[in-house]
Design a protein around this motif. Structure first.
Motif, PDB file in Angstrom:
ATOM      1  N   HIS A  69     -25.191  63.112 -99.822  1.00  9.68           N
ATOM      2  CA  HIS A  69     -23.930  63.767 -99.472  1.00  9.68           C
ATOM      3  C   HIS A  69     -22.869  62.740 -99.060  1.00  9.68           C
ATOM      4  O   HIS A  69     -21.681  63.071 -99.009  1.00  9.68           O
ATOM      5  N   ASP A  79     -22.427  58.581-103.845  1.00  9.52           N
ATOM      6  CA  ASP A  79     -22.784  59.085-105.176  1.00  9.52           C
ATOM      7  C   ASP A  79     -23.906  58.230-105.753  1.00  9.52           C
ATOM      8  O   ASP A  79     -24.321  57.214-105.177  1.00  9.52           O
ATOM      9  N   ASN A 109     -16.527  57.375 -96.582  1.00 10.81           N
ATOM     10  CA  ASN A 109     -15.582  57.329 -97.705  1.00 10.81           C
ATOM     11  C   ASN A 109     -16.241  56.946 -99.028  1.00 10.81           C
ATOM     12  O   ASN A 109     -15.548  56.655-100.002  1.00 10.81           O
ATOM     13  N   ASN A 110     -17.589  56.930 -99.057  1.00 10.15           N
ATOM     14  CA  ASN A 110     -18.318  56.671-100.305  1.00 10.15           C
ATOM     15  C   ASN A 110     -17.836  55.371-100.953  1.00 10.15           C
ATOM     16  O   ASN A 110     -17.493  55.334-102.144  1.00 10.15           O
ATOM     17  N   LYS A 162     -23.672  66.831-104.047  1.00 12.34           N
ATOM     18  CA  LYS A 162     -22.693  65.818-104.449  1.00 12.34           C
ATOM     19  C   LYS A 162     -22.189  65.073-103.225  1.00 12.34           C
ATOM     20  O   LYS A 162     -22.345  65.548-102.083  1.00 12.34           O
ATOM     21  N   ALA A 163     -21.574  63.911-103.480  1.00 16.73           N
ATOM     22  CA  ALA A 163     -21.087  63.060-102.380  1.00 16.73           C
ATOM     23  C   ALA A 163     -19.784  63.621-101.835  1.00 16.73           C
ATOM     24  O   ALA A 163     -18.695  63.177-102.192  1.00 16.73           O
ATOM     25  N   ASP A 164     -19.898  64.622-100.963  1.00 22.39           N
ATOM     26  CA  ASP A 164     -18.717  65.291-100.419  1.00 22.39           C
ATOM     27  C   ASP A 164     -18.549  65.057 -98.915  1.00 22.39           C
ATOM     28  O   ASP A 164     -17.632  65.588 -98.306  1.00 22.39           O
ATOM     29  N   GLY A 165     -19.442  64.244 -98.327  1.00 19.02           N
ATOM     30  CA  GLY A 165     -19.355  64.017 -96.883  1.00 19.02           C
ATOM     31  C   GLY A 165     -19.436  65.302 -96.086  1.00 19.02           C
ATOM     32  O   GLY A 165     -18.780  65.453 -95.062  1.00 19.02           O
ATOM     33  N   ASN A 166     -20.253  66.231 -96.548  1.00 17.32           N
ATOM     34  CA  ASN A 166     -20.316  67.578 -95.978  1.00 17.32           C
ATOM     35  C   ASN A 166     -20.811  67.542 -94.536  1.00 17.32           C
ATOM     36  O   ASN A 166     -21.984  67.300 -94.270  1.00 17.32           O
TER      37      ASN A 166
END
Length: 375
Positions: free
Chosen positions: A194, A197, A287-288, A328-332
């Motif tokens: 999360h 990516d 911030n991926n 997905k890489a959403d920083g949830n």
């Protein structure tokens, strides 16, 4: 301003082969000893932190701490103030300033050479709940002595179940995989995917394998250990041999000056105030992204690694499992918060993601990566 210290411990004496580590209090309170003013009706809930340390011998120490806020009262106030009665009284009032009290962070912690994070979390939650009870039939020390003095680590392919009879579905289970399975990783992979990516996960794995200096950064300190342990498990059959402190207290920032490889995790709020040495890879989980301190044009990370066919296959396999699970890489932050709630919520949030499939994809890549290795 405030220095953390160990208030009590069990056992009282060090084990001959495993003395209590120096600065233990700093690891148990990774965000430091804090003092804040709270309305007693709005005191934050306890927060759970998993962490890993490396002894001078190279052995890992796995720990878990439950950090909670405790009202600061002097002896006279403790004798005269009934917090329970005050809380009941305040619940019907409208004055938001009438029941403000200073609180400080305090914690209970477990350290071990075994990575049983899920049972540790459950144990700490139980002990905290027991400490709040007024009419306990058994002293809390009996639970602690039973856990550390009578519950042994299970053999491979076996499990031990501890039942303190604290309610339905509250058994504590310690499991170890068989020698023919991948090593135990008792933390969810969800925070990793999360926050980063698939391509950035592959880049971070390369940084681990090539023993670079790595600084993991996030405002959510509890997830630092989740991310580091997940990536370290993908290195199998290799293991990381450098300094490994995936959740490091800000008081130990000097480790960033070490001349040897390291993996260190810190709060991004504190990192902003530091001058990071040149050559340290800063992985910004929020911030991926990643870049190398003091090196121009490093914002894309070690992208050359992604050009290898085996790595392309690995990234493709990662994306397959992530898309299948809808991750997905959403920083949830909702996912992050789920790991602070009940153990059941943590386990349920992992069910859709095939961790075994992801680890097998990594293993296939590592086998190809090492196929020309010779002794």
């Amino acid at each position: 301003l405030y220095k953390a210290e160990v208030l009590d411990r069990y056992p009282k004496e060090d084990y001959e082969d495993s003395p209590l580590i120096a600065n233990a209090a700093n690891f148990c309170l990774p965000e430091g000893l804090q003092v804040e003013l709270f309305d007693i009706r709005r005191v934050p809930m306890p927060k759970w932190y998993p962490f890993v340390l490396t002894e001078s011998s190279g052995r890992r120490i796995y720990g878990a701490s439950l950090v909670f806020w405790e009202a600061i009262l002097n002896k006279e106030a403790k004798d005269s103030v009934n917090l329970s009665a005050l809380y009941k009284q305040s619940s019907g009032g409208n004055d938001d300033t009438a029941f403000m009290l200073l609180h400080k962070t305090k914690c209970i912690c477990i350290m071990s050479h075994h990575p049983f994070f899920s049972p540790y979390k459950k144990v700490l939650q139980f002990l905290y709940r027991i400490s709040l009870g007024k009419n306990q039939k058994m002293p809390i020390e009996r639970y602690i002595s039973h856990l550390l003095g009578e519950v042994t680590s299970p053999k491979p392919s076996c499990s031990h179940i501890v039942d303190w009879r604290l309610g339905a579905n509250n058994k504590i289970e310690f499991d170890r995989p068989s020698p023919f399975q991948l090593p135990l990783v008792d933390l969810s992979f969800l925070p990793l995917f999360h926050m980063l990516d698939a391509e950035n996960v592959a880049k971070l794995l390369y940084l681990f394998i090539s023993e670079k200096k790595i600084l993991l950064s996030s405002v959510h300190m509890p997830i630092l250990c989740y991310v580091a342990e997940a990536v370290r498990s993908l290195m199998f059959p290799l293991d990381y041999q450098g300094v490994y402190i995936p959740m490091c207290s800000h008081e130990l920032y000097a480790v960033l000056e070490a001349p040897v490889p390291f993996v260190v995790g810190m709060s991004s709020n504190y990192i902003k105030r530091l001058l990071i040495p040149t050559g340290v890879w800063i992985v910004d989980l929020d911030n991926n992204s990643m870049h190398c301190s003091g090196i121009e044009n490093s914002n894309n990370g070690p992208y050359e690694f992604l050009e290898m066919n085996t790595v392309k296959t690995f990234v493709k396999g990662l994306n397959y499992y992530l898309n299948d699970a809808g991750v997905k890489a959403d920083g949830n932050s909702a996912v992050i918060n789920a790991f602070q709630s009940s153990q059941e919520a943590m386990l349920a949030s992992t069910l859709n993601l095939s961790v075994e499939g992801i680890r097998n994809e990594a293993l296939k890549m590592m086998v190809q990566y090492l196929r020309h290795y010779r002794n």
